[in-house]
Design a protein around this motif. Structure first.
Motif, PDB file in Angstrom:
ATOM      1  N   ALA A 196       0.817  -1.218   0.000  1.00  0.00           N
ATOM      2  CA  ALA A 196       0.000   0.000   0.000  1.00  0.00           C
ATOM      3  C   ALA A 196       0.848   1.264   0.000  1.00  0.00           C
ATOM      4  O   ALA A 196       1.778   1.405   0.784  1.00  0.00           O
ATOM      5  N   GLU A 217      -7.208   5.314  -3.141  1.00  0.00           N
ATOM      6  CA  GLU A 217      -7.674   4.032  -2.621  1.00  0.00           C
ATOM      7  C   GLU A 217      -8.915   3.645  -3.424  1.00  0.00           C
ATOM      8  O   GLU A 217      -9.703   4.510  -3.800  1.00  0.00           O
ATOM      9  N   GLY A 257      -8.671  -1.936  -2.429  1.00  0.00           N
ATOM     10  CA  GLY A 257      -7.577  -1.603  -1.523  1.00  0.00           C
ATOM     11  C   GLY A 257      -6.822  -0.373  -1.979  1.00  0.00           C
ATOM     12  O   GLY A 257      -7.261   0.358  -2.879  1.00  0.00           O
ATOM     13  N   TYR A 258      -5.684  -0.151  -1.358  1.00  0.00           N
ATOM     14  CA  TYR A 258      -4.855   1.017  -1.651  1.00  0.00           C
ATOM     15  C   TYR A 258      -4.084   0.835  -2.966  1.00  0.00           C
ATOM     16  O   TYR A 258      -3.871  -0.292  -3.418  1.00  0.00           O
ATOM     17  N   CYS A 312      -0.663   0.734  -5.223  1.00  0.00           N
ATOM     18  CA  CYS A 312       0.587   0.015  -4.940  1.00  0.00           C
ATOM     19  C   CYS A 312       1.780   0.978  -4.915  1.00  0.00           C
ATOM     20  O   CYS A 312       1.914   1.834  -5.789  1.00  0.00           O
ATOM     21  N   ALA A 361      -4.173  -3.400   6.788  1.00  0.00           N
ATOM     22  CA  ALA A 361      -3.395  -2.790   5.700  1.00  0.00           C
ATOM     23  C   ALA A 361      -2.984  -1.357   6.024  1.00  0.00           C
ATOM     24  O   ALA A 361      -1.912  -0.904   5.609  1.00  0.00           O
ATOM     25  N   PRO A 372       1.270  -2.034   5.553  1.00  0.00           N
ATOM     26  CA  PRO A 372       0.937  -1.872   4.132  1.00  0.00           C
ATOM     27  C   PRO A 372       1.226  -3.087   3.255  1.00  0.00           C
ATOM     28  O   PRO A 372       0.621  -3.243   2.198  1.00  0.00           O
ATOM     29  N   ASN A 396      -1.767  -5.224   1.948  1.00  0.00           N
ATOM     30  CA  ASN A 396      -2.768  -4.666   1.023  1.00  0.00           C
ATOM     31  C   ASN A 396      -3.131  -5.622  -0.116  1.00  0.00           C
ATOM     32  O   ASN A 396      -2.268  -6.065  -0.878  1.00  0.00           O
ATOM     33  N   SER A 403      -7.578  -7.961   4.276  1.00  0.00           N
ATOM     34  CA  SER A 403      -6.581  -7.019   4.790  1.00  0.00           C
ATOM     35  C   SER A 403      -7.250  -5.782   5.362  1.00  0.00           C
ATOM     36  O   SER A 403      -6.588  -4.888   5.854  1.00  0.00           O
ATOM     37  N   ASN A 404      -8.551  -5.770   5.333  1.00  0.00           N
ATOM     38  CA  ASN A 404      -9.331  -4.631   5.816  1.00  0.00           C
ATOM     39  C   ASN A 404     -10.628  -5.157   6.421  1.00  0.00           C
ATOM     40  O   ASN A 404     -11.698  -4.988   5.853  1.00  0.00           O
TER      41      ASN A 404
END
Lengths: 207, 207, 207, 207, 207, 207
Positions: free
Chosen positions: D25, D31, D35-36, D38, D72, D76, D79, D164-165
């Motif tokens: 992340a 985002e 997810g975030y 890279c 995440a 990170p 992510n 991851s979240n």
């Protein structure tokens, strides 16, 4: 050392024996939304993972074309793995008519001849191209597309799908090869009655 | 105790502040395969999660029908949540012509009037039904379907989709409202040239 | 030509017959993580894809509300298609109490009356709104939310879910309608013993 | 041979350089629903994939417990990889109050002490157990659950999540630590007004 | 009628213009766990969906083989569509060494020559086969496999993957073409020190 | 009021009884691509959701290490929930040799001792670290990795996976513990014949 390491091998085997790396379809057992039930691992052999698309399809038909599928129902080793394939044979003048795959994106590879092909997106834009040997083209999931032999020799292509069960809805069969009443076809397609009745006759539809 | 528990609340806040329960679309930021970028949480309000489909669509057109979408592009709160909606208005005689949603299953709810509707599957089987108020019908992903007003009063339906971006490919627009050459349309649909040219003229297509 | 094209139709049928466009639930066969087993295609009819939510739920109860589900278990045609629906009836003063859907996002449509509703996110922010006819609101997956009749007439809403099996966990039933010992409820909710015991009594809980 | 094989290595590098094995992340970039964004691969180091949960959380609070997340946003490297972790510290008498994770299943591992824990399903059934060191317990996605120290010494557990979240909605914070009006809390939870006001006061809520 | 139906076309365009049927990769914009950001639809042309694998890879190397990828990084039209392809060229004596694709199942099609190939599953069972032109074989996700030219003429195969970003981990490069210390390689592979040092030298590794 | 609210409870029960919050594996029923069939809900107890990893694995073997899995096949409550766990025991000098998990990302937690570990990505970059108690490290799906005891005391770690069926392919077993012919192993790994034959002997392989 041999002995001890071999024991170690046995030690790991509990974990390894229970692992599902694949799920070869047992076509006789229940099917679910994710695919067919799995064949017992002990009965799986390499032949479950191999299939042949070497035979040309029979193009002695009105469209001078043939589609030979290798989906999970034909090639059980693909079950649940998110991929499948089909072979397209197009004699000179041949055509794979307008169709969609409701459940998959398609990636076409030309291995012989030339093919004129297009897909149409939700905004009605046309993505049209004539492909030659070695070209690949992607058709995003669910969109209308077709393939036409663009040369004087037989064309061959192999298409891959992003699902082991991509589906195949051929437009003319959907519209005309069933009992959907002619007035409903007219009303929902704006086609003329004569046109609808003509194609229903050709494709074996009624109503 | 108040004081200490409140501290505890702060303690948890690190975890809670970083959580992404939703991803309201920021339509001005990059879009990816999974949807639009997320609006900053601090700027999100309840109004991002509310939309109105109270207004009837304008059915003063040749199909006497209107589709009003509430997809992620119109209703940013849906972004990434796997669901969306649209309103269908069908005046008497109205029709939502043959179409597909390439990326979603549809679930229709009739709230006024009666609607004759069908979908056609990969085997060309027709699933045809006349629905009345309170009936719901599901159209599996990617298959051709249509809706026709079956009564003498305006019909209203709300359709839900299993994606925040279901897509919408209307058959006639895909075939006739663009520059796909008439000979290719004929060859891939078996329609007569006159029929193709007539509908291209009506729908603003060329070629 | 009819004859030859009809043959072509048969040619394609191998591919088409094996396609799984849908998986109508066979509630008597094994169920897996992705849903119920599929009914044999030959036994599927249009009625598998149609369900009625026309009947008002019985609101003659303490909450003056009723929830009528059309999930895969009630409406087998939805199985595996990632969508479902329910009808909410709220008499004047009625309430659908605080609850979550562990497996789906919800999209609510008001078709009669007015409804005050909110969801609460992981950061404890409240998204509160009073909705009128034609409004839609989305509740992201797994978050607490409720609906309350905000007017003097019965309210009706239809809610769609991003799963054919969304789940439904009603907070009071989870806390009080079972044998979870009162001291554990107190300790994990900070509610007073008397409050816990009172609601356990009302909801048929013990412990 | 060395030389030639090394050339081969370069040959493959086009394919290898473009591969996304992970997506660490970049918390400063957009985002999306998946997810975030890279971090550039060239800036990724092993430290992006390592995090420490060695420090005990501070349990000097009213619940005598602490939750230290490694989601995440904190770690990170997770992510987009579909997994994350948190550390639970429970002093004697400590409790992690009733909560849900809207986006993930949880798998708990006790590494010190004993913990009494339960989850409650959609049918209001309670799955209650006292776990000791080395026990693991799974809490299916989105369902209410809690953990209580069941012994006289500090208990420590590590919980893994299938996302991851995962999110974290603590019941008391959702109900009482915000401005949701007391009458609405009463009406949707059946709690008495005094109880609601008392907990709102303790948790910093208003209304 | 033309005029009115054309208006209808405009009516629908709000819905159609917002639809994301595809997400052609913009390699200069942020990348996320689901793939690259999307190129603006207005800039997308048919050439984004077409790629050529007609050129033979250069097999003048020690393995007498070449892999030419058409993943999302080379062929942006594939981004997010769950499919990709590569071309394998194997001169007589050529070999694609033992490798895995961490993120995809592979489906191989032989179009020229014969290829001996195998994959090995978690239970260490070997699925070994010599394939000829027209044969296809599936390698389930993440498992070790290889291809060897089994005849006296150049062999060509095209492999499809169930991801637009399948990854490619070549065993020898992973073990020997980097700075992983020789003692660690020995300890974790049971290979002899001399063997490790020899291959590190050949493949440009150190340590 | 008790009576009426209790009736309400029954009213909801239709919806609640049909909900599938979980799918505890029935190991005797058909297995599909998404996992095992579900045990009947009426037979599910809390013990289906609890498992013990308290026992140290037997490290009296050549690698001085043991892996104890808690995958769906050992711990049926995990079935379909996207998570699982295993315990690693590493005596001084112990090693979990180079391996992959074809179907999952791994998240490792050290609870005793120190562990030197690395994974290698598709570009052959090495991510190497020595971890101490309380450290966690993530290994992205499908990539080669290993763990080595880095201290003088037994090390213990617990690893979580992003699947209930992660798979486990140990490199040496895949290469040497089966009948894959030695010439093919040599050709596809560049290992010397003597090296291959030596390890085949140790690991019980043939060919």
């Amino acid at each position: 050392m041999l002995h001890i390491l071999f024991l170690f091998s046995l030690l790991f085997s509990a974990a390894r024996g229970s692992v599902q790396d694949f799920c070869v379809a047992d076509l006789t057992a229940p099917e679910g939304p994710a695919g067919y039930s799995c064949k017992k691992p002990a009965k799986v052999t390499v032949n479950d993972f191999v299939y042949s698309l070497s035979a040309a399809g029979n193009t002695s038909n009105i469209i001078k074309a043939a589609v030979t599928p290798a989906f999970a129902a034909q090639f059980p080793g693909l079950n649940g793995l998110g991929i499948s394939m089909a072979r397209l044979d197009l004699a000179p003048g041949g055509v794979v008519p307008m169709h969609t795959h409701p459940g998959a994106t398609e990636l076409l590879l030309v291995v012989q001849g030339t093919i004129t092909t297009a897909f149409i997106d939700s905004a009605s834009s046309v993505y049209l191209k004539t492909l030659k040997k070695g070209d690949i083209m992607v058709y995003p999931q669910g969109l209308l597309h077709f393939q036409v032999n663009a040369g004087g020799i037989p064309a061959i292509a192999f298409v891959s799908f992003s699902s082991s069960n991509p589906g195949l809805q051929i437009l003319d069969f959907a519209l005309f090869a069933n009992s959907l009443p002619t007035p409903l076809v007219e009303k929902t397609t704006f086609l003329d009655e004569a046109q609808v009745k003509k194609l229903k006759a050709v494709l074996g539809g009624s109503g």
